[in-house]
Structure formats: structure tokens, C-alpha cells
Design an enzyme around this catalytic site. Structure first.
Site, PDB file in Angstrom:
ATOM      1  N   ASP A  35      53.875  53.871 -32.897  1.00  0.00           N
ATOM      2  CA  ASP A  35      54.225  52.496 -32.553  1.00  0.00           C
ATOM      3  C   ASP A  35      53.840  51.566 -33.705  1.00  0.00           C
ATOM      4  O   ASP A  35      53.049  51.912 -34.580  1.00  0.00           O
ATOM      5  CB  ASP A  35      53.487  52.092 -31.281  1.00  0.00           C
ATOM      6  CG  ASP A  35      54.207  51.008 -30.491  1.00  0.00           C
ATOM      7  OD1 ASP A  35      55.189  50.445 -31.013  1.00  0.00           O
ATOM      8  OD2 ASP A  35      53.800  50.748 -29.347  1.00  0.00           O
ATOM      9  N   GLU A  37      55.488  47.239 -38.271  1.00  0.00           N
ATOM     10  CA  GLU A  37      56.446  46.252 -38.798  1.00  0.00           C
ATOM     11  C   GLU A  37      55.749  45.046 -39.418  1.00  0.00           C
ATOM     12  O   GLU A  37      56.204  44.506 -40.419  1.00  0.00           O
ATOM     13  CB  GLU A  37      57.374  45.762 -37.675  1.00  0.00           C
ATOM     14  CG  GLU A  37      58.148  46.862 -36.975  1.00  0.00           C
ATOM     15  CD  GLU A  37      57.418  47.394 -35.762  1.00  0.00           C
ATOM     16  OE1 GLU A  37      57.913  48.354 -35.151  1.00  0.00           O
ATOM     17  OE2 GLU A  37      56.332  46.841 -35.416  1.00  0.00           O
ATOM     18  N   ASP A  52      60.965  46.979 -27.653  1.00  0.00           N
ATOM     19  CA  ASP A  52      60.623  46.223 -26.446  1.00  0.00           C
ATOM     20  C   ASP A  52      61.808  45.422 -25.930  1.00  0.00           C
ATOM     21  O   ASP A  52      62.177  44.384 -26.498  1.00  0.00           O
ATOM     22  CB  ASP A  52      59.458  45.286 -26.737  1.00  0.00           C
ATOM     23  CG  ASP A  52      58.204  46.034 -27.150  1.00  0.00           C
ATOM     24  OD1 ASP A  52      58.185  47.274 -27.002  1.00  0.00           O
ATOM     25  OD2 ASP A  52      57.253  45.391 -27.622  1.00  0.00           O
TER      26      ASP A  52
END
Length: 760
Positions: free
Chosen positions: A415, A418, A481
């Protein structure tokens, strides 16, 4: 970078400088070097107080031409760089004919008339693809200081642009401003987790900008007939990649930037997650696993999301002893039930984690220019960022993961990655702006390599959120998400199709949506979509995604479509092999399979799963769905109903079904088991034959889980007779023919042959 004010004016404090004409052309055996003046050279005086652009044209592989434009060449090399697999055995050809110079690579040709205004013309097989002229090559100064290298390529009438990564905005990029810059922005904005500086068009070519940092695109949004792109650098390289088909473009692009690895067969089963911020312990996990078994829903992977570790200590790679006092025993008990194990990680180290001080002392965290560790409180309190440019930090991070694989972990959900700062200093001296996007490549490769080392190269699989060009080598990626609505489901599909057209072969999403709790109708429709995707995971944020929380019908839908996916494994794994071999995604935008059908150019609410199955997810509570079928006789895979294309249809489906059609002439292999994705797919296979064309032969390859387990079959129609013949088959098999009244009775093979008769 949009620097125009309408067609005639420039925005304030910008200065544009463009190639005007060729001052000199140097022709070598396999490359061209063009020296371009930025104003008309009428006399020797014109060469003074003026820039000169160096434009180097070469070919790294057949069907690919590179154009690198440099203003000032004195800049020191600044990493990182994309790793491109050039073909040393390939040689381009050059030709000079008077004032015209040409560079050709396969059927792709670059032509420059040095006697006229600046113009680079790319063509293939006698057809013009695109040109760079006028404002097509140059640089822009902003505020007299900031330097951007700029290129611009023309768009033809009706030309559509696709790709640039996993983007959730309208499917075709025309009219959009796109920034290739990693961001954690969800699926409802123009930001993207997976940014790829590559696009392709419906005119037979793609363009890759070979720059790992920020690339700004104006796709028909500054000049509606041009794609303009720029980088904050003294040099810009782009590669024009010829097809002519979209599949061939992706084949050549992924040959350069890396093919997707082939995920293990078990990863195609159903994944169940603890969800994100929910409360759970071993008793909860056991209840979920037992609940799936009691409801006869086959489960392949159990995933532990972030709270397997103690709060505030992400990541310390240590099971929270308060809720998991015996992790080795728990994982062993889960594996005894045939489950694989996935755990969540990220590349951030919270200040409370015992690993923070350890990593800081060793110099494994990214630092600010003054030597302090870069920290902030967004996500984890006082967190630092692992510096993967440091070989020792990579090995340190890998060591923490090896301890988990030793415990029984099979996969990692990588995860985040970024939000990478640019006001920092990297261990290897990399440029912070270029490292912002590229960081994900280092992160995912470290984790993937650990799994390949621990489990074998053919067993490694991630569940990754962030990526850039080349990231397709480390599957699987998921969409990030999203909300739990039909709109979010549709935007997720757009993102996945866009990513597939950017070189990524495998993609997934959170079944039911991530944020909030889905309506029961949304959950059931998302289950259908999710289990007709490359990879399938039940996951959410603050609420669980176990099917029984959404009603008895949700349990039935989950059971039926999980078992359908398992029976489709002979077909799906063949599509996965094609992705690994050629970069053709498993989930394919309609334009990829039907590039000559104009109606398919903008379709983004349906897709091809592999080459032969059309899927149109339902995005409405009442089951109404609109979908398009290209020409031919299509067969509904669940009912055997036949429908003629081309044309649009508007229908209503119950939760037990959706538009799922087999392509005219296709032969779809169904496996003999539905309780697991891992079995001998060829043994006992049933070949479903759909509307074969008279006089044609269809070759069907059924992959095997073992070297001797594959099967190859030829299906041939003559008049009303269809013959299916095994070239090799490891065991028993059957064939069944679709007709106007549905599927006929399966016919068992005798001496490796099945003969079927078309109904009159």
C-alpha cells in the site's frame, strides 16, 4: 503544461522557443542528428544570439523510433532512469534523397524535409501516423528561469487517445489536461495512483515519454488537434511505437519497459480481507473463514490489513501481541485449511515503531538537505520514508519481510508509496523530482524479489496500489480507494481499462467499494464484476465485506460467481499467459479487441475478459443495463441464449446474472472443478463451441498446471457438422455446441474426437 491564452496569446511570464528549420542534418548508418535553428537563418548574422536544438533520432527496437531533443547539454546526469530493454540485434536504416532524410525501423518511418519549415513526419505502410511541426519541438521559459522541454504531436480527425496510467476521468483522454505525478487522491478525481507517461491512439501508434518525473500533457486541450507534453528538463525523449493494432503497440511497449510476471494460479481465487479499520483478532478471522466454508463459498487467500500490527507502529512488521499472541500457530492453522496468507505493509516507518530509531541510526530513512530525517504526521505520527536507493536499506527492509515469509506469509499488499517528498536528499543522489514517481518501482521490486526468493519466481504476487512505467512487472495492482456506490464502481472500471491500455496485464479492485458501507444491490453487482476480473478481493474500510452481512442473496451470488471463476480457470489462465508473453491485459477495453468497430472506441462500461468473453457489469439498482455487441452471433455464457450483433441492447437482469457473452466463433474451455482455481485444468475439460464459421478452424490451448497437463484442440466446421479433435489431451474431455435454444448436451470424446451437429 498549458502556456497559451487562446490561440493567439501566451500566458504572462512565459517565453516559447521552437524549432523552425533544420540548420544541419547528420546521417549515420542507423540514426539521424538534426540541428534545428529556432529562427529562420537568412544570413550568418542569424546564427548569433540564438538557441540551437539538437534532435537525435534513433531506434531501440523494430517498429520504434526515438526522438530526443536537447537544448543545453551540459546538465549532469540525474537519476533515476527507466530501464528500457533495447534490442542490440536491431538496426534501423537511414536514407538521404536530396534535401529529404529518412529513418526507418521495420515499417515505421520518420521523414524530414530539411529544405522546408520544421516538420517530423511519422508514417507506416504508406500511411501518415502523426507529425511534429510548428510548435512541435522546443522549450518554454517560465518567469525567465524555469525551463521546460516541450513536444507536440498532431491528432487526426476522429483520433482518440487512451492510457497515461490508471485514470478515473473520462475514458478517452481527448480534451483533458493530465499530470503524470503520483498522488493519493482516491478514484473520484483527476489524480492517479498509477501514472504512466505512455499513451496510444486508435490510429495505430503509441507514444512513450522516457522521463520518470513529472510529465504534463495537454491532450487536445491547448490545441484541439495536438497532444502536447513537457518536462522540467533541458532534454526530452519520446518514442513513437507502431502497431498497427493496439495489441501490437502494447506488445512492443512492454517489450521495452517489461512484461508482466505471470501470477500463481492460486492468486486467481477469492481473497477475503479483515478490512481496513475494523476490529479483529484470531477469533474474528476464524469466524470469517468458517463462515465462508459453512456457506460453501470457496476461499483462496485471507488478507490481514493494517491492524495486524500495533497502532502507531506501522510499519514494525510485528504481529500485535494483544490480538495475535500466536501468529505462527494461527498462520499454520489457516494454511492447513488450504488458504494462502497476505499481509498489508507500506514503506513508511512511524516514529513509535522500534524500527524508526534503528533505521535512522543506520541512514535508511530519507533525509532533508540539512541532514535531518524527513518526517510528517500525515498517515503515521512522525513517520519517515525508507530510502530504497540505499542498497543497505533495501536489504534491511527485505530482511523484515523474510521473517514474515518464514512465518507463512505468501503475499504482500504494498500500500501507499505515492506521497513522496521532493524537498529531500536521496542516498544515491537521485533527483527528487524524478524520484517522486519512480519510488514505487523500487518499493515494489524489493517486495516482489523477496517473495520470488522465498516462494519461487512463479509464486510471487503482490497486491500493489502505486506504479509507474515498468511497474507491470510486479503484479497484481488494485484500483485504490473508491466509494461504495455504482458511480464509484463505474469509475473503478474506467481506471482499470485505462491501466490495461498502459501495459498492465493484471488488475483488481475492492469488491463492494472501500469507503462507507455499500447498499446490498451495490455489493451483489460488485461481486459479479469482481469475480469476472483478473483478481478478486473482498475489502472495505470501516465495515466488513463478508457476504452474509449483505443478505442471503449476496451469499448465493458470491458462491455462484466464485465457482464460475474456478470453472473458467482453463480459459483465464490462458489469458494470463498472453498477458505475460505480450502485455495484452486480461481485462481488455473493447477497442483492444475490436479496433475496426467505431462503436467500440469510447466504450468504458463493458470489457472483454480475455479475447472471447464480453462482460457488461450492471450499474443500477433495478438491474437495467445497456451494452453493445459487435457483429456476429453472441452466446450468453450462463443461459446459452444467442443474440445477433452489431447493436445496442437495453435489458434487465436479476442478481443471478449479467450480460456475459461468448464471442462468435469462440471455443471456451470449462474446467471440471469449481472448488478451487488450482487443479488439472485440461483433465475433464468441457469445450463450449459458439457459432463457428463454416470452413474455419479454431485452435484452443488449455494450459496445464504441470508440464504434461496441457491440451490442444482443433475445432472445425463444414456445413452443419462441427468436429473437435484433440491434438493432445491428458485425460477425458467433452464438447458442447451452443444453438438457438441454448447449449446442447455435452458429448464425450471417443478416440480424441467429438462430432457435433448444428441444429437446423
Amino acid at each position: 503544461m498549458k502556456n497559451s491564452d487562446g490561440h493567439w496569446l501566451l500566458r504572462q511570464r512565459t517565453e516559447d522557443v521552437y524549432a523552425t528549420e533544420v540548420a544541419e542534418a547528420v546521417v549515420a548508418d542507423d540514426r539521424l542528428t538534426l540541428y534545428s535553428a529556432v529562427q529562420h537563418v537568412a544570413s550568418r548574422d542569424s546564427t548569433i544570439d540564438s538557441a540551437l536544438l539538437t534532435v537525435e533520432c534513433s531506434s531501440p527496437a523494430e517498429g520504434v523510433i526515438s526522438v530526443r531533443t536537447t537544448h543545453h547539454a551540459g546538465s549532469l546526469p540525474r537519476g533515476p532512469e527507466f530501464a528500457l530493454a533495447e534490442r542490440p540485434d536491431h538496426a534501423a536504416k537511414t536514407r538521404r534523397d536530396g534535401a529529404v532524410v529518412e529513418l526507418s525501423s521495420g515499417s515505421l518511418e520518420l521523414r524530414v524535409d530539411t529544405s522546408g519549415p520544421w516538420r517530423l513526419e511519422f508514417s507506416a505502410d504508406g500511411r501518415r501516423l502523426t507529425t511534429a511541426e510548428g510548435l512541435g519541438t522546443g522549450f518554454t521559459l517560465v518567469g525567465g528561469e524555469r525551463h521546460y522541454s516541450v513536444a507536440q504531436l498532431s491528432l487526426g480527425v476522429g483520433e482518440l487517445v487512451y492510457g497515461l496510467g490508471e485514470r478515473f476521468t473520462p475514458f478517452t483522454r481527448n480534451g483533458q489536461t493530465v499530470e503524470v505525478w503520483q498522488a493519493d487522491g482516491g478514484t473520484a478525481t483527476d489524480q492517479a495512483y498509477k501514472n504512466v507517461p505512455f499513451y496510444l491512439t486508435n490510429r495505430g501508434y503509441g507514444v512513450f515519454v522516457n522521463h520518470p518525473g513529472q510529465v504534463r500533457y495537454e491532450v487536445g486541450s491547448q490545441d484541439v488537434g495536438q497532444v502536447r507534453f513537457s518536462v522540467a528538463d533541458q532534454s526530452l525523449e519520446y518514442l513513437v511505437i507502431h502497431g498497427p493494432t493496439p495489441k501490437e503497440i502494447l506488445d512492443r511497449y512492454t517489450a521495452l519497459t517489461g512484461r508482466p510476471a505471470l501470477p500463481p494460479a492460486w492468486s486467481f481465487g477469492l481473497w477475503l480481507s479483515t478490512s481496513f479499520t475494523t476490529d479483529y483478532d484470531e477469533a474474528t478471522v476464524t469466524r470469517f473463514v468458517r463462515g465462508m466454508a459453512e456457506r460453501d463459498i470457496p476461499l483462496g487467500v485471507f488478507h490481514f490489513d493494517c491492524f495486524w500490527m500495533k497502532a502507531y507502529q506501522w510499519c514494525d512488521f510485528t504481529w500485535d501481541p494483544d490480538v495475535f499472541p500466536d501468529p505462527e500457530g494461527m498462520l499454520g492453522r489457516l494454511r492447513e485449511q488450504g488458504l494462502r496468507i497476505s499481509v498489508w505493509i507500506n514503506p513508511y516507518i512511524g516514529q513509535k515503531s522500534p524500527l524508526f530509531a534503528e533505521a535512522m541510526r543506520a541512514g535508511y530513512l530519507v533525509r532533508r538537505p540539512n541532514g535531518d530525517v524527513w518526517q510528517w504526521d500525515m498517515w503515521q505520527a512522525g513517520m519517515g520514508l525508507v530510502d530504497f536507493t540505499n542498497p543497505d536499506a533495501r536489504e534491511w527492509f527485505a530482511g523484515k519481510l523474510r521473517a514474515l515469509t518464514d512465518q507463512g506469509v505468501d503475499a504482500f499488499k504494498t500500500d501507499f508509496g505515492e506521497r513522496v517528498p521532493t524537498d529531500v536528499v536521496w542516498h544515491d543522489g537521485s533527483d527528487p523530482e524524478r524520484m517522486h514517481n519512480y519510488y514505487t518501482q523500487l518499493y515494489n521490486q524489493v517486495v516482489f524479489d523477496v517473495l520470488a526468493e522465498a516462494r519461487g519466481a512463479d509464486e510471487a504476487v503482490l497486491f500493489a496500489r502505486c506504479a509507474t512505467a515498468g511497474g507491470q512487472q510486479f503484479p497484481v495492482h488494485w484500483g485504490g480507494d473508491c466509494d461504495s456506490t455504482f458511480s464509484a464502481m463505474a469509475e473503478s472500471l474506467r481506471g482499470g481499462l485505462s491501466l490495461g491500455l498502459s501495459g498492465f496485464g493484471f488488475w483488481s479492485h475492492d469488491i463492494g467499494g472501500f469507503q462507507n458501507t455499500p447498499h446490498r444491490a451495490v455489493f451483489k453487482r460488485w461481486v459479479q464484476f469482481g469475480l469476472l476480473s483478473s483478481h478478486s478481493r473482498l475489502h472495505g474500510a470501516g465495515t466488513y465485506r463478508v457476504p452474509w452481512d449483505y443478505g442471503d442473496e449476496a451469499v448465493e451470488v458470491t458462491r455462484d460467481f466464485t465457482r464460475l471463476k474456478h470453472r473458467l480457470m482453463p480459459y483465464l489462465y490462458r489469458a494470463a499467459q498472453q498477458a505475460a508473453a505480450h502485455g495484452t491485459p486480461m481485462m481488455r477495453a473493447m477497442v483492444l479487441e475490436f479496433p475496426d468497430d467505431p462503436a467500440c472506441g469510447t466504450l468504458d462500461r463493458q470489457y472483454m475478459l480475455g479475447g472471447d468473453l464480453l462482460v457488461a457489469p450492471v450499474f443500477s439498482e433495478d438491474g437495467t443495463v445497456e451494452y453493445y455487441l459487435p457483429a456476429g452471433t453472441w452466446t450468453h455464457l450462463l443461459t446459452g441464449r444467442q443474440v445477433e450483433g452489431p447493436g445496442w441492447r437495453r435489458e434487465r437482469y436479476g442478481f443471478e446474472s449479467l450480460p456475459l457473452f461468448a464471442r462468435p466463433g469462440s471455443v471456451v474451455p470449462f474446467g471440471d472443478r469449481d472448488d478451487s482455481p488450482v487443479y488439472d485444468w485440461a483433465d475433464g475439460v468441457t469445450l463450449r463451441v459458439h457459432a463457428p464459421a463454416d470452413g474455419e478452424t479454431v485452435v484452443t490451448h488449455v494450459p496445464g498446471r504441470w508440464d504434461d497437463g496441457a491440451g490442444d484442440f482443433d475445432t472445425h466446421r463444414v456445413g452443419d457438422t462441427v468436429t473437435v479433435r484433440a491434438r493432445n489431451a491428458p485425460g477425458s474431455w467433452r464438447a458442447v455446441l451452443a444453438g438457438p435454444d441454448g447449449y446442447g448436451a455435452p458429448v464425450a470424446a471417443v478416440d480424441g474426437v467429438v462430432t457435433l451437429t448444428l441444429p437446423r
